[in-house]
Design an enzyme around this catalytic site. Structure first.
Site, PDB file in Angstrom:
ATOM      1  CG  HIS A 256       9.559 -12.269   8.568  1.00  0.00           C
ATOM      2  ND1 HIS A 256       9.126 -11.181   7.842  1.00  0.00           N
ATOM      3  CD2 HIS A 256       8.571 -12.572   9.426  1.00  0.00           C
ATOM      4  CE1 HIS A 256       7.917 -10.852   8.261  1.00  0.00           C
ATOM      5  NE2 HIS A 256       7.552 -11.678   9.227  1.00  0.00           N
TER       6      HIS A 256
ATOM      7  CD  GLU B 237       4.947 -15.017   9.101  1.00  0.00           C
ATOM      8  OE1 GLU B 237       4.326 -14.679  10.109  1.00  0.00           O
ATOM      9  OE2 GLU B 237       5.952 -14.414   8.687  1.00  0.00           O
TER      10      GLU B 237
HETATM   11  P1  PGA Z   1       1.304  -9.695  11.580  1.00  0.00           P
HETATM   12  O1  PGA Z   1       2.816 -10.147  11.287  1.00  0.00           O
HETATM   13  O2  PGA Z   1       0.774 -10.592  12.651  1.00  0.00           O
HETATM   14  O3  PGA Z   1       1.424  -8.272  11.995  1.00  0.00           O
HETATM   15  O4  PGA Z   1       0.562  -9.866  10.285  1.00  0.00           O
HETATM   16  C1  PGA Z   1       3.172 -11.499  11.217  1.00  0.00           C
HETATM   17  C2  PGA Z   1       4.612 -11.614  10.812  1.00  0.00           C
HETATM   18  O5  PGA Z   1       5.082 -10.806   9.989  1.00  0.00           O
HETATM   19  O6  PGA Z   1       5.338 -12.488  11.303  1.00  0.00           O
END
Ligand code: PGA
Length: 238
Positions: free
Chosen positions: A87, A153
């Site tokens: 992540h 992401e």
């Molecule tokens: P968010 O986070 O939906 O708050 O943008 C997503 C993540 O960090 O996995």
């Protein structure tokens, strides 16, 4: 057809209200996989309540002198079926490198968990037009012929808890998802799920999930609100 997967990343927040109830929106349904990622301390309670549960990270060694860490093997022994690897908050705050992330993915697979590997470029990298090169580098050492899920992401779209942050547009996200799919080995290209993460919310979930290469979401802030999460799940079901 890939089965949708909606992942609730609860980060360092307490369990959402009613998360463990029988009618909780975090329970698995017939038409998709729903997985929750609580803090290490809340994992066992979630497993006890029969939620499909994962760890937010895990050390690649099965045990050892690593103060503060929990291993992939520990997570698997506790009953976790999934684990997040790499992540962007782990990469930024804990110095996780592409090599460390790859070692975690391998350890997770060896412990018979399903890794969700997070990749994504920063705002500066996108501004410089290097987003494809960044993703290619992040994916290059991964065992992509294995059963895993990729989560795209973009770091600039992750809310950090601020629900006014803007997600990628469905078109921009789809372009990156298709690119990520092209990096997968041919025999895995159709079957591997690629999730979008970064400010998924009830208002944008349906348009994102309608894209051909977006197979679900990794949801942070909105996953802490059961009603919002329920709407996101409904959008994936439609
Ligand atoms: P968010 O986070 O939906 O708050 O943008 C997503 C993540 O960090 O996995």
């Amino acid at each position: 057809m890939r089965r949708p997967l909606i992942a609730a990343n609860w980060k360092m927040f307490p369990l959402p209200e009613g998360a463990l109830d029988n009618d909780s929106p975090y329970r698995e349904r017939g038409d998709m996989d729903i997985v929750v990622f609580p803090t290490f301390l809340d994992i066992k309670e979630c497993i006890h309540a029969r939620l499909i549960t994962g760890g937010q990270t895990g050390h690649n060694e099965p045990s050892g002198a690593h103060t503060g860490d929990v291993s992939m093997q520990h997570l698997a022994d506790a009953g976790c079926r999934y684990v997040l690897c790499g992540h962007s908050e782990r990469r930024a705050e804990h110095g996780e490198t592409d090599e460390m992330v790859a070692a975690q993915v391998i350890a997770a697979l060896e412990s018979r968990m399903h890794p969700i590997v997070c990749v994504g470029e920063t705002a500066a990298e996108r501004k410089a037009g290097t987003q494809h090169a960044v993703i290619e580098r992040q994916m290059s050492g991964l065992p992509l012929a294995s059963d895993l899920t990729v989560a795209y992401e973009p770091v600039w779209a992750i809310s950090g808890g601020d629900t006014s942050t803007k997600a990628a547009t469905p078109e921009d996200a789809e372009e990156m998802h298709a690119f990520i799919r092209s990096l997968l080995p041919e025999e895995k290209r159709e079957a591997t799920r690629i999730l979008y993460g970064g400010s998924v919310k009830p208002e944008n979930a349906a348009a994102l999930f309608a894209q051909p290469d977006i197979d679900g979401g990794l949801v942070g802030a909105a996953s802490l609100d059961p009603a919002a999460f329920q709407s996101i799940v409904e959008a994936a079901s439609a």
